[in-house]
Scaffold this motif. Sequence first.
Motif, PDB file in Angstrom:
ATOM      1  N   ILE A 190       0.997  -1.257   0.004  1.00 28.56           N
ATOM      2  CA  ILE A 190      -0.030  -0.096   0.054  1.00 28.56           C
ATOM      3  C   ILE A 190       1.031   1.155  -0.055  1.00 28.56           C
ATOM      4  CG2 ILE A 190      -1.656   1.305   1.354  1.00 28.56           C
ATOM      5  CD1 ILE A 190      -2.686  -1.443   2.325  1.00 28.56           C
ATOM      6  N   ALA A 191       1.859   1.274   0.774  1.00 27.64           N
ATOM      7  CA  ALA A 191       2.770   2.401   0.636  1.00 27.64           C
ATOM      8  C   ALA A 191       3.537   2.551  -0.675  1.00 27.64           C
ATOM      9  CB  ALA A 191       4.106   2.063   1.923  1.00 27.64           C
ATOM     10  N   ALA A 192       3.494   1.546  -1.325  1.00 28.50           N
ATOM     11  CA  ALA A 192       3.999   1.722  -2.873  1.00 28.50           C
ATOM     12  C   ALA A 192       3.336   2.105  -3.836  1.00 28.50           C
ATOM     13  CB  ALA A 192       4.747   0.215  -3.202  1.00 28.50           C
ATOM     14  N   GLY A 193       1.869   2.105  -3.181  1.00 28.36           N
ATOM     15  CA  GLY A 193       0.910   2.561  -4.364  1.00 28.36           C
ATOM     16  C   GLY A 193      -0.272   1.938  -4.440  1.00 28.36           C
ATOM     17  N   ALA A 194      -0.050   0.471  -4.014  1.00 24.08           N
ATOM     18  CA  ALA A 194      -1.059  -0.389  -4.610  1.00 24.08           C
ATOM     19  C   ALA A 194      -2.553  -0.123  -3.894  1.00 24.08           C
ATOM     20  CB  ALA A 194      -0.574  -1.869  -4.185  1.00 24.08           C
ATOM     21  N   LYS A 195      -3.671  -0.386  -4.632  1.00 21.53           N
ATOM     22  CA  LYS A 195      -4.938   0.008  -3.850  1.00 21.53           C
ATOM     23  C   LYS A 195      -5.986  -1.282  -3.992  1.00 21.53           C
ATOM     24  CE  LYS A 195      -4.820   4.885  -4.594  1.00 21.53           C
ATOM     25  NZ  LYS A 195      -3.459   5.008  -5.117  1.00 21.53           N
ATOM     26  N   ASP A 196      -5.477  -2.254  -4.949  1.00 21.54           N
ATOM     27  CA  ASP A 196      -6.362  -3.388  -4.875  1.00 21.54           C
ATOM     28  C   ASP A 196      -5.215  -4.654  -4.924  1.00 21.54           C
ATOM     29  OD1 ASP A 196      -8.034  -5.233  -5.635  1.00 21.54           O
ATOM     30  OD2 ASP A 196      -9.051  -3.994  -7.206  1.00 21.54           O
ATOM     31  N   LEU A 197      -5.307  -5.361  -3.773  1.00 18.59           N
ATOM     32  CA  LEU A 197      -4.347  -6.517  -3.430  1.00 18.59           C
ATOM     33  C   LEU A 197      -4.928  -7.720  -3.848  1.00 18.59           C
ATOM     34  CD1 LEU A 197      -2.938  -5.136  -0.054  1.00 18.59           C
ATOM     35  CD2 LEU A 197      -2.342  -4.415  -2.517  1.00 18.59           C
ATOM     36  N   ALA A 198      -3.972  -8.749  -4.197  1.00 20.01           N
ATOM     37  CA  ALA A 198      -4.315 -10.086  -4.279  1.00 20.01           C
ATOM     38  C   ALA A 198      -3.455 -11.152  -3.136  1.00 20.01           C
ATOM     39  CB  ALA A 198      -4.288 -10.639  -5.533  1.00 20.01           C
ATOM     40  N   PHE A 199      -3.880 -11.865  -2.626  1.00 17.78           N
ATOM     41  CA  PHE A 199      -3.067 -12.969  -1.685  1.00 17.78           C
ATOM     42  C   PHE A 199      -3.028 -14.306  -2.493  1.00 17.78           C
ATOM     43  CE2 PHE A 199      -2.898 -16.158   1.285  1.00 17.78           C
ATOM     44  CZ  PHE A 199      -1.558 -15.871   1.956  1.00 17.78           C
ATOM     45  N   LEU A 200      -1.692 -14.586  -2.957  1.00 20.89           N
ATOM     46  CA  LEU A 200      -1.580 -16.034  -3.539  1.00 20.89           C
ATOM     47  C   LEU A 200      -1.140 -17.022  -2.434  1.00 20.89           C
ATOM     48  CD1 LEU A 200       0.575 -15.229  -6.629  1.00 20.89           C
ATOM     49  CD2 LEU A 200      -1.592 -15.561  -6.568  1.00 20.89           C
ATOM     50  N   ARG A 221      -8.313  -1.695   7.600  1.00 18.82           N
ATOM     51  CA  ARG A 221      -7.915  -0.230   8.261  1.00 18.82           C
ATOM     52  C   ARG A 221      -7.676   0.710   7.475  1.00 18.82           C
ATOM     53  NH1 ARG A 221      -2.876   1.277   9.860  1.00 18.82           N
ATOM     54  NH2 ARG A 221      -2.200  -0.961   9.685  1.00 18.82           N
ATOM     55  N   LEU A 222      -7.026   0.551   6.332  1.00 19.83           N
ATOM     56  CA  LEU A 222      -6.859   1.467   5.392  1.00 19.83           C
ATOM     57  C   LEU A 222      -7.813   1.680   4.068  1.00 19.83           C
ATOM     58  CD1 LEU A 222      -2.907   1.046   5.267  1.00 19.83           C
ATOM     59  CD2 LEU A 222      -4.208   2.756   6.612  1.00 19.83           C
ATOM     60  N   GLY A 223      -8.662   0.969   4.039  1.00 20.20           N
ATOM     61  CA  GLY A 223      -9.724   1.239   3.083  1.00 20.20           C
ATOM     62  C   GLY A 223      -9.388   0.647   1.831  1.00 20.20           C
ATOM     63  N   VAL A 224      -8.443  -0.608   1.462  1.00 15.43           N
ATOM     64  CA  VAL A 224      -7.999  -1.207   0.354  1.00 15.43           C
ATOM     65  C   VAL A 224      -8.381  -2.484   0.487  1.00 15.43           C
ATOM     66  CG1 VAL A 224      -5.885  -2.175  -0.617  1.00 15.43           C
ATOM     67  CG2 VAL A 224      -5.767   0.389   0.396  1.00 15.43           C
ATOM     68  N   THR A 225      -8.717  -3.013  -0.893  1.00 13.78           N
ATOM     69  CA  THR A 225      -9.450  -4.285  -1.080  1.00 13.78           C
ATOM     70  C   THR A 225      -8.405  -5.282  -1.351  1.00 13.78           C
ATOM     71  OG1 THR A 225      -9.489  -3.977  -3.667  1.00 13.78           O
ATOM     72  CG2 THR A 225     -11.581  -3.410  -2.162  1.00 13.78           C
ATOM     73  N   ILE A 226      -8.475  -6.663  -0.736  1.00 16.32           N
ATOM     74  CA  ILE A 226      -7.683  -7.777  -0.876  1.00 16.32           C
ATOM     75  C   ILE A 226      -8.668  -8.960  -0.901  1.00 16.32           C
ATOM     76  CG2 ILE A 226      -7.562  -8.130   1.665  1.00 16.32           C
ATOM     77  CD1 ILE A 226      -4.690  -8.967   1.086  1.00 16.32           C
ATOM     78  N   THR A 227      -7.962  -9.731  -2.027  1.00 19.08           N
ATOM     79  CA  THR A 227      -8.916 -11.070  -2.511  1.00 19.08           C
ATOM     80  C   THR A 227      -7.840 -12.012  -2.333  1.00 19.08           C
ATOM     81  OG1 THR A 227      -9.857  -9.742  -4.022  1.00 19.08           O
ATOM     82  CG2 THR A 227     -10.256 -12.075  -4.257  1.00 19.08           C
ATOM     83  N   ALA A 228      -8.283 -13.260  -1.688  1.00 18.29           N
ATOM     84  CA  ALA A 228      -7.498 -14.503  -1.555  1.00 18.29           C
ATOM     85  C   ALA A 228      -7.607 -15.330  -2.618  1.00 18.29           C
ATOM     86  CB  ALA A 228      -7.888 -15.392  -0.371  1.00 18.29           C
ATOM     87  N   ILE A 253      -5.977  -5.863 -10.217  1.00 19.46           N
ATOM     88  CA  ILE A 253      -5.253  -5.936  -9.085  1.00 19.46           C
ATOM     89  C   ILE A 253      -3.917  -5.209  -9.407  1.00 19.46           C
ATOM     90  CG2 ILE A 253      -5.933  -8.169  -8.083  1.00 19.46           C
ATOM     91  CD1 ILE A 253      -3.709  -9.543  -9.299  1.00 19.46           C
ATOM     92  N   ASP A 254      -3.275  -4.490  -8.570  1.00 19.23           N
ATOM     93  CA  ASP A 254      -1.967  -3.876  -8.759  1.00 19.23           C
ATOM     94  C   ASP A 254      -0.859  -4.213  -7.410  1.00 19.23           C
ATOM     95  OD1 ASP A 254      -3.320  -2.314  -6.734  1.00 19.23           O
ATOM     96  OD2 ASP A 254      -3.217  -0.407  -7.813  1.00 19.23           O
ATOM     97  N   GLY A 255      -1.221  -5.063  -6.671  1.00 22.98           N
ATOM     98  CA  GLY A 255      -0.560  -5.233  -5.654  1.00 22.98           C
ATOM     99  C   GLY A 255      -0.484  -7.002  -5.307  1.00 22.98           C
TER     100      GLY A 255
END
Length: 342
Positions: A190-200, A221-228, A253-255
């Motif tokens: 998120i600090a690097a600018g990603a706003k839509d995360l994925a977990f592999l 907490r930071l209002g960002v989406t993350i998908t497994a 996704i960008d992170g």
Amino acid sequence: MADKEETGGRVMVRTITDLARLAGVSPGTVSRALAGKSLVNAKTREKIEAIAREHGFRPNQMASGLRRQKTGVIGVIIPLGHDSRQQISDGFFMTLLGYLADELTREGYDLMLRRVVPENDADWLDRFIGSGMIDGVIVIGQSDQFERIEEVADGYRPMVVWGNHTEGQRHCVVGTDNRLGGRLAAERLIAAGAKDLAFLGDTTAIEFAARFAGAKDVAQRLGVTITALPTHLSPERASEEIALHLAQNAGRIDGIFAATDTLAALCLTQLRLLGISVPETIKLVGFDDLPIASQTVPSLTTVRQDIAAGARGLVELLLRRLAGQETESLILPPQLIMRHSA
């Protein structure tokens, strides 16, 4: 696979699991009853003790004899309940096994290694500790076998597990604070600018579930989406699954937080084949800080777990337990290692 044999019409009881089936209770209840724990009511304990006497069963009878006549061998067992096609050649296993071999050799022990698929062998742990071949056991990873390990821990002392610590658990564990590690990974993306995360990763594995939970803490907490995005660890399956995930989520996704550096490296390969640049288009963070993390192009930003310190802790705690001492679990702090992928 059969767990008991019949000789002349008599059932042979070889493990706590066999006895539990005859008594109609769980293996953990048998362990606690034979250990005289007050958690088991008197009627159930008497029933279990009667069945044990009838069949001449003593808990961990071979292992008990072994402790009186040492073998100088420590068993190391890797349960693969969550991913039966994962190989011991996985970079994490090989790194930890190398350090364990060094530590055990220094202490005068040999190492006996087993890889097991629990769905094919329900008694995978009982059978190993009662084999008459080892003085104690180190379990690498809880996989989806947490309850089985808990049950065995009630009646077998010389066992230490590499894995995730959960408040109130009974087995002794050495491992990294995986939830904190997940938080560090998500914060970096998120600090690097990603706003839509994925977990592999496969969140049925306890350690991976904790890493994903930590990343979710930060994302929420930071209002960002993350998908497994469920991903196995066997390389051929992982490559196919990662390619499919990227195809289905291209442009969204960008992170990416990969549960291991091995998955992160495979992800880098698939991103390169698709012509997607890292970190310009997608930021990527791994976990483990294996040697491969500094060798990829770009090099991997990752969450480091101190595997060498973990191996020392596993052996030290096991030796203390062999000596009859009480031990606490050892939780190691993770560390974010900044490189070029995020």
